[in-house]
Write an enzyme that holds these catalytic residues in place. Structure first.
Site, PDB file in Angstrom:
ATOM      1  N   TYR A 167       0.821  -1.208   0.000  1.00  0.00           N
ATOM      2  CA  TYR A 167       0.000   0.000   0.000  1.00  0.00           C
ATOM      3  C   TYR A 167       0.855   1.258   0.000  1.00  0.00           C
ATOM      4  O   TYR A 167       0.460   2.286  -0.556  1.00  0.00           O
ATOM      5  CB  TYR A 167      -0.990   0.008   1.165  1.00  0.00           C
ATOM      6  CG  TYR A 167      -0.384  -0.246   2.520  1.00  0.00           C
ATOM      7  CD1 TYR A 167       0.274   0.748   3.216  1.00  0.00           C
ATOM      8  CD2 TYR A 167      -0.475  -1.511   3.089  1.00  0.00           C
ATOM      9  CE1 TYR A 167       0.837   0.501   4.457  1.00  0.00           C
ATOM     10  CE2 TYR A 167       0.090  -1.766   4.338  1.00  0.00           C
ATOM     11  CZ  TYR A 167       0.741  -0.751   5.012  1.00  0.00           C
ATOM     12  OH  TYR A 167       1.294  -1.001   6.238  1.00  0.00           O
ATOM     13  N   LYS A 191     -13.088  15.883  -4.476  1.00  0.00           N
ATOM     14  CA  LYS A 191     -12.636  17.249  -4.219  1.00  0.00           C
ATOM     15  C   LYS A 191     -13.423  17.734  -3.002  1.00  0.00           C
ATOM     16  O   LYS A 191     -14.651  17.682  -2.984  1.00  0.00           O
ATOM     17  CB  LYS A 191     -12.873  18.105  -5.458  1.00  0.00           C
ATOM     18  CG  LYS A 191     -12.005  17.653  -6.637  1.00  0.00           C
ATOM     19  CD  LYS A 191     -12.476  18.211  -7.959  1.00  0.00           C
ATOM     20  CE  LYS A 191     -12.052  19.626  -8.130  1.00  0.00           C
ATOM     21  NZ  LYS A 191     -12.366  20.141  -9.499  1.00  0.00           N
TER      22      LYS A 191
END
Length: 138
Positions: free
Chosen positions: A73, A118
């Site tokens: 990861y 966002k």
């Protein structure tokens, strides 16, 4: 909300599967700055984005407790950082596609689901964004 709170609206995927020999590797709620957007005010600086990545990984080989034998990861996060540091990206869709592409470059990754949000675009919304899933052809 400042983007650091855990998200209750994102349900963890159930990708791991012993019968199909699949391991689930994920990056959850990575909040960082990105130069992203098509509008003039978005091109003058960075804005906060939250990124989630879920990878369906081949679990058929013994990892032997060695980092080089697994999809790491941290390498996924380093790849995301490299994409973001390469320059301005117009669309959240483009960012998601690039993250999926670098994830699928690892031969052990069968599928990638990427969500890009966002965080500061719409005052009344916690986030706006895109989620994609890409799978290798068998």
């Amino acid at each position: 909300m400042d983007g650091s709170e855990p998200l209750s609206s994102i349900t963890s995927l159930k990708l791991a599967n012993a019968e199909r020999r699949i391991r689930h590797v994920f990056v959850r709620d990575l909040v960082t700055q990105a130069h992203i957007g098509v509008w003039d005010h978005e091109k003058n600086g960075g804005q906060r984005v939250r990124i989630n990545v879920d990878l369906e990984v081949d679990d058929s080989a013994d990892h032997g407790d060695q980092i080089e034998n697994v999809v790491c990861y941290n390498r996924v996060i380093e790849g995301i950082r490299a994409i973001l540091s390469a320059g301005h990206i117009n669309l959240a869709e483009t960012l998601a596609e690039r993250i999926a592409d670098i994830s699928l470059d690892d031969r052990r990754v069968r599928a990638a689901r990427v969500r890009v949000e966002k965080l500061d675009v719409v005052a009344e919304a916690t986030s706006v964004g895109i989620e994609i899933e890409r799978r290798k052809a068998c």
